[in-house]
Design a protein around this motif. Structure first.
Motif, PDB file in Angstrom:
ATOM      1  N   THR A  45       0.848  -1.305  -0.036  1.00  0.00           N
ATOM      2  CA  THR A  45      -0.021  -0.263  -0.064  1.00  0.00           C
ATOM      3  C   THR A  45       0.956   1.302   0.109  1.00  0.00           C
ATOM      4  O   THR A  45       0.717   2.285  -0.692  1.00  0.00           O
ATOM      5  N   THR A  46       1.717   1.225   0.873  1.00  0.00           N
ATOM      6  CA  THR A  46       2.672   2.330   0.784  1.00  0.00           C
ATOM      7  C   THR A  46       3.534   2.503  -0.473  1.00  0.00           C
ATOM      8  O   THR A  46       3.655   3.661  -0.889  1.00  0.00           O
ATOM      9  N   ALA A  47       3.774   1.550  -1.382  1.00  0.00           N
ATOM     10  CA  ALA A  47       4.638   1.716  -2.737  1.00  0.00           C
ATOM     11  C   ALA A  47       3.126   1.929  -3.529  1.00  0.00           C
ATOM     12  O   ALA A  47       3.607   1.860  -4.808  1.00  0.00           O
ATOM     13  N   GLY A  48       2.006   2.066  -3.211  1.00  0.00           N
ATOM     14  CA  GLY A  48       1.075   2.349  -4.327  1.00  0.00           C
ATOM     15  C   GLY A  48       0.633   1.087  -5.085  1.00  0.00           C
ATOM     16  O   GLY A  48       0.240   1.356  -6.018  1.00  0.00           O
ATOM     17  N   LEU A  49       0.969  -0.045  -4.761  1.00  0.00           N
ATOM     18  CA  LEU A  49       0.723  -1.337  -5.271  1.00  0.00           C
ATOM     19  C   LEU A  49      -0.740  -2.230  -4.699  1.00  0.00           C
ATOM     20  O   LEU A  49      -1.052  -1.807  -3.555  1.00  0.00           O
ATOM     21  N   GLN A  50      -1.238  -3.011  -5.593  1.00  0.00           N
ATOM     22  CA  GLN A  50      -2.407  -3.854  -5.143  1.00  0.00           C
ATOM     23  C   GLN A  50      -2.116  -4.712  -4.084  1.00  0.00           C
ATOM     24  O   GLN A  50      -1.253  -5.435  -4.101  1.00  0.00           O
ATOM     25  N   LEU A 166      12.523  -4.723  -8.355  1.00  0.00           N
ATOM     26  CA  LEU A 166      11.513  -4.452  -9.552  1.00  0.00           C
ATOM     27  C   LEU A 166      10.422  -3.281  -8.876  1.00  0.00           C
ATOM     28  O   LEU A 166      10.249  -2.324  -9.615  1.00  0.00           O
ATOM     29  N   ARG A 167       9.995  -3.512  -7.797  1.00  0.00           N
ATOM     30  CA  ARG A 167       9.294  -2.526  -7.139  1.00  0.00           C
ATOM     31  C   ARG A 167       9.723  -1.091  -7.252  1.00  0.00           C
ATOM     32  O   ARG A 167       9.423  -0.115  -7.085  1.00  0.00           O
ATOM     33  N   GLU A 168      11.177  -1.273  -6.956  1.00  0.00           N
ATOM     34  CA  GLU A 168      12.103   0.213  -6.809  1.00  0.00           C
ATOM     35  C   GLU A 168      12.496   0.474  -8.201  1.00  0.00           C
ATOM     36  O   GLU A 168      13.649   1.225  -8.109  1.00  0.00           O
TER      37      GLU A 168
END
Length: 231
Positions: A45-50, A166-168
């Motif tokens: 959620t903090t990273a803006g992902l589902q 990959l998220r970063e």
């Protein structure tokens, strides 16, 4: 199980140590999964992902690495303890053999070969490679479980680390590169040091402290110098 053993409690009582700790393991593992998923979803959620479902988290590399990094350290502890206590001693500890018994001991003391009894395991009296293998089977299996869980941790850790990369928007790394990374060794060594501390603490504290009725303790009235005697 002998008739006398069966008459004193039946299956549940005769196997209560394994059943209780095995059941507790499953309960704690389930609780870890619930808490781990909540923490993982907070990060997403903090990273803006589902967010992920519970089933997705159970099959994720993040859950796998958290579980296996603890398993490998536990199996390492028992592997080192099983092999170490063949030769290493601690005066006054029930966790140690008596001071004159260091080493693998004689076949008579170990009830091997010609000294095997009617109720001894079949391979104890077999001789040759079967006896050699069986006489070290506990340590060997613990070592294999450690290596397998360590391998699983490294593979799952690589996948989890690369997912975070990959998220970063960073480049993923190979398995070999992850094995050389600070992330892998930080996870690994923080578990190893705690297990080694626990073994050392148990060995020395059992010299001076007692727990009535426990085979991990000396009898309450035993002297501090009494070695290799369980209550």
């Amino acid at each position: 199980m002998t008739a006398r053993e069966g008459a004193t409690g039946g299956f549940w009582r005769a196997n209560s140590l394994t059943l209780v700790f095995g059941g507790a393991f499953l309960v704690v593992l389930a609780c870890q999964a619930v808490a781990g998923r909540a923490e993982f979803n907070e990060q997403l959620t903090t990273a803006g992902l589902q967010q992920v479902t519970f089933g997705q988290y159970l099959t994720s590399s993040d859950f796998a690495v958290d579980v296996t990094e603890n398993w490998q350290s536990e199996f390492l502890q028992f592997f080192l303890y099983i092999f170490g206590t063949v030769w290493l001693l601690q005066r006054g500890s029930p966790e140690s053999k008596k001071l004159h018994e260091a080493g693998p001991e004689s076949e008579a003391e170990q009830r091997m070969g010609a000294h095997a009894r009617a109720d001894s395991p079949r391979w104890a009296g077999a001789g040759g490679w079967r006896q050699t293998l069986y006489s070290r089977s506990l340590g060997i299996v613990m070592a294999l479980l450690f290596l397998l869980s360590w391998l699983a941790q490294s593979i799952a850790g690589t996948a989890a680390y690369n997912a975070e990369q990959l998220r970063e928007l960073s480049e993923p790394v190979s398995w070999a590169a992850y094995l050389a990374s600070a992330d892998f060794w930080s996870r690994t060594l923080q578990n190893w040091q705690s297990e080694l501390l626990a073994v050392a603490a148990m060995a020395i504290l059992s010299v001076y402290l007692r727990q009535r009725g426990s085979p991990e303790s000396k009898p309450v009235g035993a002297s501090h110098a009494t070695t290799g005697v369980e209550g």
